[in-house]
Structure formats: C-alpha cells, structure tokens
Design an enzyme around this catalytic site. Structure first.
Site, PDB file in Angstrom:
ATOM      1  CD  GLU A   1      -0.887   7.496  -2.704  1.00 42.61           C
ATOM      2  OE1 GLU A   1      -1.227   8.107  -1.670  1.00 42.61           O
ATOM      3  OE2 GLU A   1      -1.397   6.429  -3.063  1.00 42.61           O
TER       4      GLU A   1
ATOM      5  CG  ASP B   1      -5.236   2.932   4.714  1.00 40.66           C
ATOM      6  OD1 ASP B   1      -4.277   2.672   3.974  1.00 40.66           O
ATOM      7  OD2 ASP B   1      -5.266   3.934   5.449  1.00 40.66           O
TER       8      ASP B   1
ATOM      9  CD  GLU C   1      -3.071   0.766   0.114  1.00 35.18           C
ATOM     10  OE1 GLU C   1      -3.824   1.704  -0.211  1.00 35.18           O
ATOM     11  OE2 GLU C   1      -3.154  -0.373  -0.393  1.00 35.18           O
TER      12      GLU C   1
END
Length: 496
Positions: A327, A481, A297
């Site tokens: 990201e 998450d 992750e």
C-alpha cells in the site's frame, strides 16, 4: 568460562603444530581434535547462558512497552465488516477444477480463471492482495465450494470488525462497531462490542480468504512466505453503506478515538460511482468533532486515480493512517512520490526507501510543515520483518511502546499464541540500515537489548522495531489490523 576458552586456544595451537610437524598424521586423529573445538565453543556459550537475538528482543519489548499516561476509554470503529471464509488457496482452486498455469494480476475478477491467475501472481511473491469479484452468481458458486471445503473456517472479517475485536480484548475499553452486521457476524463478535441497531442486516457479507504456506507449491509456482489472497462480491461494504450511520452514532457514543476503514472496498464500483461516494465520505468524515482524532486503515488497491483521490481528499482530514509495504509503494506510485519507478519491492523493503516515502506523505499530505492545515501527523507502517512509526514532533506520545506493541502482537498472533515463544520465531529484519536511500543519510544499527531505533528527519521522528517472524504461521488474516489496533492502544495524542 575462561578455562574453557584457554583449552580451546590450546587445542587450536595443537592442531596447527601436529599438522606442521607430521602432515601424514592419520586423518581420524586430526578429525577428533578439530571436532573438539566447536564442542568446547558450544559448551562455553551454554555455560554463559547467552540469550539468542530473538530472546533478547522479546525480553526488551516486555520491559519497554508501557501504557500511556492518558488511555482511550471509548473507541468507535467503522465501517467494513463481514464473515471471512478461510481455506487453503491451492486446495480450493483444485476443488474448482482449475489447473495451475501462468500468473496475471487482474484489477477486477470476472471468473474462476481470473481468480487462479491473480492468486498465482501474488503467491509467487508471497504478497497479500484483495480484489472485487464482479459476477454475483459466479461468486456465490465459489463461496459455496469454499464453505463446503474440508477444514474451511468462519471468522470475523473486515478491517473494522477485526480492529474492533482486537480493541475489545482490553477490558477498560468500550468499543462501538458500525458496519453491515448480519446474524452470523453478530454471533461471532465480542460481547463488549456495541453495534447500533441501524447496522444490523438480515444477511451476512462473505469474503473468501485463500491462504498459502511458506514454501507451498502449485505447478511451477512456489510461495516464498505465508500469506493470503482475498476476494468478494460485497455490495454493502463496497458502497460504505453504513458510513453516515456511523458518523451519526458518534454524537451519542462520544468516542475519544475514531477508527475508519473500508475505503478500498469502493474501488470496484467504477470511477463515476466512487467519485460521488468519496465526496460524500469526505463530507461525513468532516462532520466528526475536531477534537476527536481519526485513524484511517488502508488496504490493497489497484486504481491509481482512486488512491490519488484518497491521498488528496481524505488523508489531510485524518490524524493517523496504517498501511503495509504494498500500500505504501502504490501510494507513492499514484502520487508520483519517491521511488515510484519501482514495480515492486525486492524481498524485505529497504528501510531508507520506506522512510523516504513516509516523509514525503507527511510533507505533501500531512502537517510536517507547521504552516500546513492538514491533520495527518502519524503513519504506522508494517511489513513482515519490521515496523516503523513516523510522527510529526509534538503531536503523539509513547510511540516507542506503540511500535513495539504492534510488532509483539504480530509475532505472537501469527503463531496462534497469546505471548511470544522465542523458539517459534526468527529475526529477519536488517541489523544495519540507512535513514534514507539517498545522501545525506545516517547509518543506523539494530540493538537487540534496546530494540526500537529512533531517528529524525526535519521535524518528523521515526521509530523502527524488528518483528520476530513466526516460522510456521497459523493464520495471516487480520495481522495488519491487530498491529494497528495494538499500536493505537499504546498511543497517546498530545494536547494541542
């Protein structure tokens, strides 16, 4: 219903006839007649009981999402864990007696002025970000002010701990969490989570989460959407101090899946330190048994050299990664990939551009080429409006369910609910898009009754589903998450 349709047609003809024969007809009469038409339309729609797009998508998700044939029994998660102190960003900065001003992105924070400028920079973009605060005493002063701020809340924090919490909500799963777990965090963790004694420490690590709402203003700045800015002075997580403990515990725990996070925390150590620690991390990860898949992750980073090193050294030895739009673009910028000249996404990321970068990652650092020795075969991408799962064919099963499950949990959790409430969400995903930004490309459409669009480029399959975006989100921290955790729960790795 056909009778009302006929009435509507007659009314429309009547308006045209009356106006043509007598243009001086009193306006009140014309207004009465014309206002009747939309009322008939609305009545017809209600009688037909046509579901909204949001309702159609939510129903279709529930029918589509099914558990994989072979489910995980034991999952090991590591290695960043902390306490999140969640506060109003604007409120805390006002309490710290800083005035609104210009925005500026700082790679590392050294003062409350740096916090303010970086917070404004991301608030104006509605984007999430995370930074390291270099001064221990300065951070502690801000942390005390945050903890004492009215309405401040303490939560489980850190990607690993948040993923572990989400996984532990499934009664059939046994979850191992390895990270710097202090007494307060241990108290907040789900009882099903196993924490190795070597992970326990005397004090907790704290991260400050500065949230802002959609439309919130501070000075001349306004947030286009709800999000958060995170910063900390976290030495334990910053050095991934429990990584070796985590890997050593796997032999006894015998997990079916390993989830790794926290690499982004090492960025604040400086190049000399992170280069050495990254080599040690790669050696530790390589010790995990080959038959156990590893999911990595990612999180917000600013050092291109560091991200480039992660791409070259870590990504080829993991099987799956999870990341968001910032990201993904930074990853392409660091590696000179597709669309790396973009400074930032303009609104909702273009599906074709996103697909181009995902394919490039799997081709350059994964096993899109069957001759490659890399292990990376799966990427779970998430942004506010939609999610995409990209997988190399033959390696993963049940990915339509996986991507839909991730989007469904994003829609419900953002609103603080256990299930999607269609009255509290809105569809913001594009309803038509392209499979690539450049030619040749395929034109694709979103079908609400079958809300996972699937296409292939070479031997890579792409699964896209929209997100039903919460209109008034209660909490944005940990959504990524939860998305990755839910996607993994519904994923199955194919026997090789």
């Amino acid at each position: 219903m056909w009778r009302k349709a006929a009435v509507m047609a007659v009314l429309a003809l009547a308006v045209g006839y009356l106006y043509h024969t007598d243009p001086d007809l009193p306006q009140c009469v014309l207004r009465f007649v014309t206002q009747s038409i939309p009322q008939v339309l609305l009545s017809t729609q209600l009688e037909a009981n046509v579901p909204s797009l949001e309702e159609a998508i939510s129903r279709a998700w529930d029918s589509l999402i099914t558990a994989p044939t072979r489910q995980w029994g034991r999952i090991a998660v590591g290695v960043n864990a902390c306490i999140d102190v969640v506060v109003s960003g604007v409120g805390l900065l006002q309490a710290l007696a800083v005035d609104p001003g210009t925005s500026r992105d700082h790679d590392v924070l050294h003062s409350k002025e740096d916090v303010k400028e970086t917070f404004i920079h991301y608030m104006e973009r509605g984007a999430a970000a995370e930074r390291f605060f270099s001064d221990k005493e300065g951070f502690q002063r801000i942390a005390r002010a945050a903890a004492e701020y009215p309405g401040a809340q303490l939560y489980v924090g850190g990607n690993a701990a948040l993923i572990g919490q989400k996984l532990a909500s499934n009664p059939h799963l046994v979850v191992l969490l390895c990270g710097p777990v202090g007494p307060k965090l241990h108290e907040l963790l789900d009882e099903q989570i196993v924490v190795p004694p070597e992970s326990l420490q005397e004090t907790d690590e704290y991260h400050l989460i500065l949230e802002y709402k959609a439309g919130e203003q501070w000075g001349l700045s306004q947030a286009p959407q709800a999000n958060r800015f995170i910063f900390s002075h976290d030495v334990s997580n910053g050095g991934m101090s429990t990584l070796e403990t985590f890997v050593a515990s796997l032999e006894e725990f015998q997990p079916g899946l390993v989830v790794l996070s926290g690499l982004h925390m090492m960025e604040g150590m400086g190049r000399t330190l992170w280069e050495e620690r990254l080599r040690e991390a790669v050696a530790a990860i390589s010790d995990v048994r080959n038959e156990v898949p590893i999911h990595l992750e990612l999180a917000s980073m600013t050092d291109r050299d560091y991200m480039s090193s992660i791409m070259k050294e870590v990504m080829p030895i993991v099987n799956s990664i999870g990341l968001n739009e910032q990201e993904l673009l930074f990853l392409s910028q660091a590696g000179g990939g597709p669309h790396s000249s973009l400074a930032a996404w303009d609104g909702i990321p273009d599906v074709g551009r996103v697909t181009d970068i995902l394919l490039w990652v799997l081709e350059q650092h994964g096993r899109a080429d069957p001759e490659s020795e890399a292990d990376l075969t799966r990427i779970h991408f998430h942004t506010l409006a939609y999610h995409i799962l990209a997988t190399v064919d033959g390696h993963w099963v049940n990915q339509q369910s996986a991507v839909a499950a991730g989007a469904r949990v994003a829609s419900s959790q953002a609103c603080g609910l256990q299930a999607v409430d269609v009255s509290k969400v809105a569809l913001k995903a594009p309803q038509s898009f392209y499979s690539s930004f450049s030619e040749p490309r395929e034109s694709l459409v979103l079908n609400p009754s079958s809300p996972v669009t699937v296409w292939r480029r070479g031997n890579v399959s792409f699964y896209l589903t929209p997100v039903l975006v919460c209109k008034q989100p209660l909490r944005t921290v940990g959504l990524g998450d939860a998305i990755s955790a839910e996607g993994l729960i519904y994923s199955e790795i194919a026997p090789q």
